[in-house]
Design a protein around this motif. Structure first.
Motif, mmCIF file in Angstrom:
data_model
loop_
_atom_site.group_PDB
_atom_site.id
_atom_site.type_symbol
_atom_site.label_atom_id
_atom_site.label_comp_id
_atom_site.label_asym_id
_atom_site.label_seq_id
_atom_site.Cartn_x
_atom_site.Cartn_y
_atom_site.Cartn_z
ATOM 1 N N GLY A 1 0.831 -1.212 0.000
ATOM 2 C CA GLY A 1 0.000 0.000 0.000
ATOM 3 C C GLY A 1 0.859 1.252 0.000
ATOM 4 N N PRO A 2 0.560 2.184 0.893
ATOM 5 C CA PRO A 2 1.312 3.446 0.927
ATOM 6 C C PRO A 2 2.653 3.350 1.666
ATOM 7 N N LEU A 3 3.003 2.152 2.185
ATOM 8 C CA LEU A 3 4.242 2.022 2.962
ATOM 9 C C LEU A 3 5.458 2.283 2.079
ATOM 10 N N ARG A 4 6.449 2.938 2.660
ATOM 11 C CA ARG A 4 7.684 3.259 1.959
ATOM 12 C C ARG A 4 8.877 2.682 2.727
ATOM 13 N N TRP B 1 9.697 -2.987 5.961
ATOM 14 C CA TRP B 1 10.699 -4.061 6.061
ATOM 15 C C TRP B 1 10.148 -5.267 6.816
ATOM 16 N N LEU B 2 9.288 -4.977 7.789
ATOM 17 C CA LEU B 2 8.643 -6.088 8.478
ATOM 18 C C LEU B 2 7.749 -6.861 7.516
ATOM 19 N N GLY B 3 7.182 -6.155 6.540
ATOM 20 C CA GLY B 3 6.360 -6.808 5.527
ATOM 21 C C GLY B 3 7.172 -7.803 4.695
ATOM 22 N N TYR B 4 8.394 -7.454 4.370
ATOM 23 C CA TYR B 4 9.228 -8.404 3.623
ATOM 24 C C TYR B 4 9.448 -9.683 4.429
ATOM 25 N N VAL B 5 9.717 -9.513 5.725
ATOM 26 C CA VAL B 5 9.894 -10.689 6.584
ATOM 27 C C VAL B 5 8.618 -11.525 6.581
ATOM 28 N N CYS B 6 7.473 -10.829 6.656
ATOM 29 C CA CYS B 6 6.173 -11.512 6.694
ATOM 30 C C CYS B 6 5.924 -12.310 5.416
#
Length: 347
Positions: free
Chosen positions: A32-35, A42-47
């Protein structure tokens, strides 16, 4: 050995799983709007790398389980249905739940279009990876089948060769006993000498029985010893001439020359006025065995039908080369291929 032990997919997994975990979320808009300046980015990449690992290992386990029960050649339809069912009905629910948890953790509204796209991408990626696995296993199965066939062919050839080698002994003994029977009734002194020489000859047969190849120099010596047995019976009616020195590193199947000499005696008529002349010419890569031909009127050694066929079969099996036979009106010749080795004979 099981498929789990056979498969070596860790390097592939270490490259592709993080790749899928990074590329697919960016393609579908899960961030989404996360940069990059946001910690959740970065936590999303881990997820999502964790999601990729979960999907990979789960589908891997399902794929290896179904391989135990379904085969492409015996049950192709069942295999396709099972693979697709496992890919879709495991990958899609896991992706849906994982993505929903991601939105819940971020405390933002769930974007079901993004989740649908992500699920579709993951299913497509899983089908692609499953195809890679299936191709790798089909290649491995093909190699295993070829190896099995090669071993079966080798076993068949060895069994056939052993059968041929076992035929030599009764063939030799049958003809030797015929000769001895003749000498006992005509010349007892020669019969005693024949028995002594027969023991020497048979010793060579026993020693060479376990060998596939023997040195040519040994075979020539055996031929001379066997010729002594024939000379006790036929006297000067049979002549042997061996031309050219033999080399120590030349090899051929054992008892080859004796069979040719026996064949010449068996199929030709001869006497002291018109002797049977045997010429053995040793060359670098072959032996030329030649005898003159004369119509047989009687006598000779009885054949049991093995002879040249036996010899040719052994050369085909051991050297992958046939013997060459040439028949002319007054001459019969056989060309035997030789093999040169760097060391001693083959046992």
């Amino acid at each position: 050995m099981t498929d789990e032990q056979d498969i070596r997919d860790i390097p592939l997994m270490l490259w592709l799983v993080p790749g899928f975990g990074i590329i697919i979320p960016n393609l579908t808009g899960l961030f989404g709007p996360l940069r990059p300046s946001d910690g959740l980015y970065w936590l999303g990449y881990v997820c999502f790398i964790g999601l990729a690992y979960t999907i990979w290992w789960g589908n891997r386990w399902l794929y290896l389980r179904q391989r135990r029960y379904f085969d492409w050649f015996q049950r192709p339809v069942s295999k396709v249905i099972t693979v697709l069912f496992a890919n879709i009905f495991y990958t899609a629910p896991v992706t849906l739940i994982w993505c929903w948890a991601w939105y819940y953790f971020r405390d933002v509204p769930v974007d079901w279009v993004v989740i649908k796209d992500t699920s579709l991408f993951n299913v497509i990626a899983v089908i692609f990876i499953t195809h890679v696995y299936e191709t790798a296993f089909l290649i491995k199965d093909r190699e295993t089948d070829m190896l099995r066939l090669a071993k079966l062919e080798q076993s068949r050839a060895l069994a056939e060769l052993e059968a041929l080698k076992n035929q030599v002994d009764p063939h030799f003994m049958f003809n030797s006993l015929n000769t001895l029977s003749h000498l006992v009734s005509t010349n007892q002194r020669n019969a005693e000498e024949f028995i002594e020489k027969l023991a020497d000859v048979y010793r060579y047969i026993l020693q060479s029985k376990e060998k596939d190849l023997v040195q040519l120099i040994e075979e020539i010596q055996f031929l001379n010893n066997y010729f002594d047995l024939l000379r006790l019976r036929f006297g000067s009616s049979i002549l042997l001439d061996i031309e050219s020195p033999v080399q120590e590193l030349q090899f051929l199947p054992p008892i080859s020359l004796q069979l040719l000499l026996e064949n010449a005696v068996k199929h030709n008529g001869f006497d002291e006025k018109q002797p049977l002349m045997i010429q053995v010419d040793c060359r670098e890569d072959h032996i030329l065995f030649v005898n003159n031909r004369r119509k047989k009127t009687g006598g000779g050694i009885v054949s049991n039908g093995i002879g040249l066929q036996n010899l040719n079969n052994r050369f085909q099996l051991l050297l992958q080369q046939p013997i060459e036979i040439r028949e002319q009106a007054d001459r019969f010749s056989v060309k035997l291929p030789l093999v040169s080795l760097d060391g001693g004979g083959t046992g």
